[in-house]
Scaffold this active site. Structure first.
Site, PDB file in Angstrom:
ATOM      1  N   GLY A  30       0.853  -1.184   0.000  1.00 19.17           N
ATOM      2  CA  GLY A  30       0.000   0.000   0.000  1.00 19.17           C
ATOM      3  C   GLY A  30       0.881   1.223   0.000  1.00 19.17           C
ATOM      4  O   GLY A  30       1.270   1.724   1.045  1.00 19.17           O
ATOM      5  N   THR A  31       1.233   1.692  -1.172  1.00 18.15           N
ATOM      6  CA  THR A  31       2.185   2.783  -1.259  1.00 18.15           C
ATOM      7  C   THR A  31       2.239   3.252  -2.693  1.00 18.15           C
ATOM      8  O   THR A  31       1.623   2.657  -3.567  1.00 18.15           O
ATOM      9  CB  THR A  31       3.573   2.296  -0.820  1.00 18.15           C
ATOM     10  N   THR A  32       2.946   4.335  -2.928  1.00 17.39           N
ATOM     11  CA  THR A  32       3.274   4.717  -4.314  1.00 17.39           C
ATOM     12  C   THR A  32       4.745   5.083  -4.368  1.00 17.39           C
ATOM     13  O   THR A  32       5.199   5.972  -3.641  1.00 17.39           O
ATOM     14  CB  THR A  32       2.452   5.945  -4.768  1.00 17.39           C
ATOM     15  N   LYS A  35      10.462   6.114   2.665  1.00 15.87           N
ATOM     16  CA  LYS A  35      10.357   4.996   1.719  1.00 15.87           C
ATOM     17  C   LYS A  35      11.480   4.973   0.707  1.00 15.87           C
ATOM     18  O   LYS A  35      11.554   4.054  -0.112  1.00 15.87           O
ATOM     19  CB  LYS A  35       9.011   5.064   0.985  1.00 15.87           C
TER      20      LYS A  35
END
Lengths: 272, 249
Positions: free
Chosen positions: A55-57, A88
């Site tokens: 769940g990230t970009t 991140k």
């Protein structure tokens, strides 16, 4: 392939040998595997409820001046946002970056481990490791843990003797060389903006703005992405952090709120 | 754990490892091998025992390639060499697989030397009885290198070196006559050095050259003979020149 436990050696001496009062130094550190033959099904329900599957970009692309790397900073567990300030983009060494998608602990640990291996390579061979070599080392390690529940979707971006390099590596053991990648639940949205705005001949500012906008649009539509859009640039002299903007503020920067005419009138009346 | 055999390589009271020194003796009895590094070429030459009549001499190759850009010659126990070369070849490919890059000459030399050292510190094994000369080009920078390893597991880089029988004489010759050369000059230097200790003739030496573009090439007997004749002609001319001036005065 032989399981690579080199990353687990010589870290904490306390391996819970049972005696809490006087923990002894264990001989050979190892971890016990769960008593299950089917690793993929093991505690599947628990994992499904947590559902932090990437769940990230994150995105990265190669352009004329080097490599641009960008990511959001939200960590979520199901519907709960556990943090808005996760780093991140991981600095493997001064000229190589890794991005985090999937399990935060897995990404952080194995990137750190990769940094150790890269340094040892430098010391032994008196020359820096290539991005190709570094990504291959990581991919081989992840492949040896295939099926054991690691969740890693990372991009290794760097600058070596052959110029800019970008590889996508995941916990299934896949490794792809490319010029444009986006990883995570927000990647479809990021790809839309990135692909339509991409040109190889961009300046550093243009590329940074493209990356920033792509992350912003992904955070706008994807619930699992948000927080701060960080943008890093990797050039011949190593990486440099260019910006870290809160996506909420970016929204009003791109779409400023214009006061309607009625409000303006009332303000004038109040002034007179 | 399984019981190890009694270690064969142990220290003597005055700090020597006799097994290693005996291995060096075996090397000294082996065929002479010489290596010369030029600016754009590397040359290996090995003494060949006079051809046994019925043996198919084409099959006996003393200079082997480890990869496209690395070659090896050795002096000492040839059976040990076969084992070492096989391990080195596997390591060259394994390196290509794990880092997607060909090995550098230094890396594979370090690997071979490390292997030779391991056998001086393990139970139940004896050291490898050979010294190797490793030549090659760096895959990216194209710089040529020459390295030597020995049974103790040490290695070092050289501009020119020799090992095996009469290596001291060859090395003396090289020290006196070495200068930076390229192309055919380097080949001639290597052959001249080898001819110091070997009866002249293409039959008795094996020569291989390696360039960046063309990789390893074994010279034909005819080629070697031609160069040997050239060298002998030069020697004769030099002798004549020495004798001539006194007569003029």
């Amino acid at each position: 392939m032989k399981l690579d436990t080199s990353g687990l050696e010589s870290t904490s001496p306390f391996f819970g040998s049972g005696d809490e009062l006087c923990p002894e130094l264990s001989a050979a550190p190892s971890f016990s595997l769960p008593l299950s033959t089917d690793f993929d099904e093991f505690q599947k329900d628990t994992k499904a409820t947590l559902k932090h599957a990437k769940g990230t970009t994150t995105l990265a692309f190669i352009f004329k001046e080097g490599v641009m790397v960008a990511a959001d900073s939200r960590a979520s567990m199901g519907g709960y946002i556990s943090s808005q300030s996760v780093k991140k983009i991981i600095e493997i060494n001064p000229y190589m970056l890794g991005t985090m998608a999937g399990g935060a602990a897995d990404c952080q640990f194995w990137h750190r481990n990769l940094g150790i291996k890269c340094r040892l390579h430098e010391l032994a061979n008196k020359r820096r490791i290539s991005v190709t070599g570094a990504s291959k080392l990581l991919a081989n390690i992840l492949y040896s843990y295939r099926g054991m529940g690691l969740s890693v979707g990372t991009m290794i971006a760097g600058w070596d003797e052959t110029g800019p390099g970008l590889y996508y590596v995941d916990s299934e053991g896949g490794r792809l060389k490319g010029t444009r990648f986006s990883v995570g639940s927000g990647s479809p949205y990021a790809y839309g903006v990135l692909d339509s705005g991409y040109k190889f001949d961009m300046s550093i500012e243009e590329a940074a703005e493209l990356a920033r906008r792509a992350i912003y649009h992904a955070t706008f539509r994807d619930a699992a992405s948000g927080g701060v859009a960080s943008v890093y640039y990797v050039g011949p002299n190593g990486w440099k952090k260019l910006s870290g903007d809160d996506v909420g503020e970016l929204h009003y920067h791109y779409y400023p709120v214009t006061p309607s005419t009625v409000e303006q009138e009332m303000a004038e009346v109040a002034g007179a | 754990m399984a019981r190890y055999d009694r270690a064969i390589t142990v220290f003597s009271p005055d700090g020597h490892l006799f097994q290693v020194e005996y291995a060096l003796e075996a090397v000294r009895k082996g065929n002479a091998a010489v290596g010369v590094r030029g600016t754009d070429i590397v040359v290996l030459g090995v003494e060949k025992k006079s051809a046994v009549k019925l043996q198919d001499s084409r099959m006996v190759r003393k200079i082997v390639s480890l990869d496209n850009h690395i070659a090896l010659a050795c002096a000492g126990l040839k059976a040990d060499a076969r084992v070492l070369v096989n391990r080195a070849r596997i390591e060259c490919q394994s390196h290509r697989l794990t880092v997607e890059d060909p090995v550098t000459v230094e890396y594979i030399t370090r690997y071979i030397a490390g292997l030779q050292q391991k056998y001086t510190q393990s139970g139940g094994v004896r050291p490898f009885g050979l010294s190797t000369l490793i030549v090659g080009f760096d895959p990216y920078t194209g710089v040529p290198s020459l390295y030597q390893t020995d049974p103790s597991g040490t290695f070092s880089a050289w501009k020119a070196n020799a090992t095996g029988r009469n290596s001291n004489s060859i090395r003396e010759f090289l020290e006196k006559n070495y200068k930076e050369t390229s192309g055919q000059e380097t080949v001639k230097l290597a052959i001249r050095a080898l001819l110091e200790v070997v009866e002249s003739g293409g039959k008795n030496i094996e020569v291989a050259v390696m360039t960046r573009e063309h990789g390893l090439r074994q010279l034909e007997e005819a080629e070697i003979d031609a160069i040997v004749s050239e060298i002998e002609a030069e020697k004769a001319a030099a002798e004549a020149a020495k004798k001539a001036p006194p007569k003029e005065t």
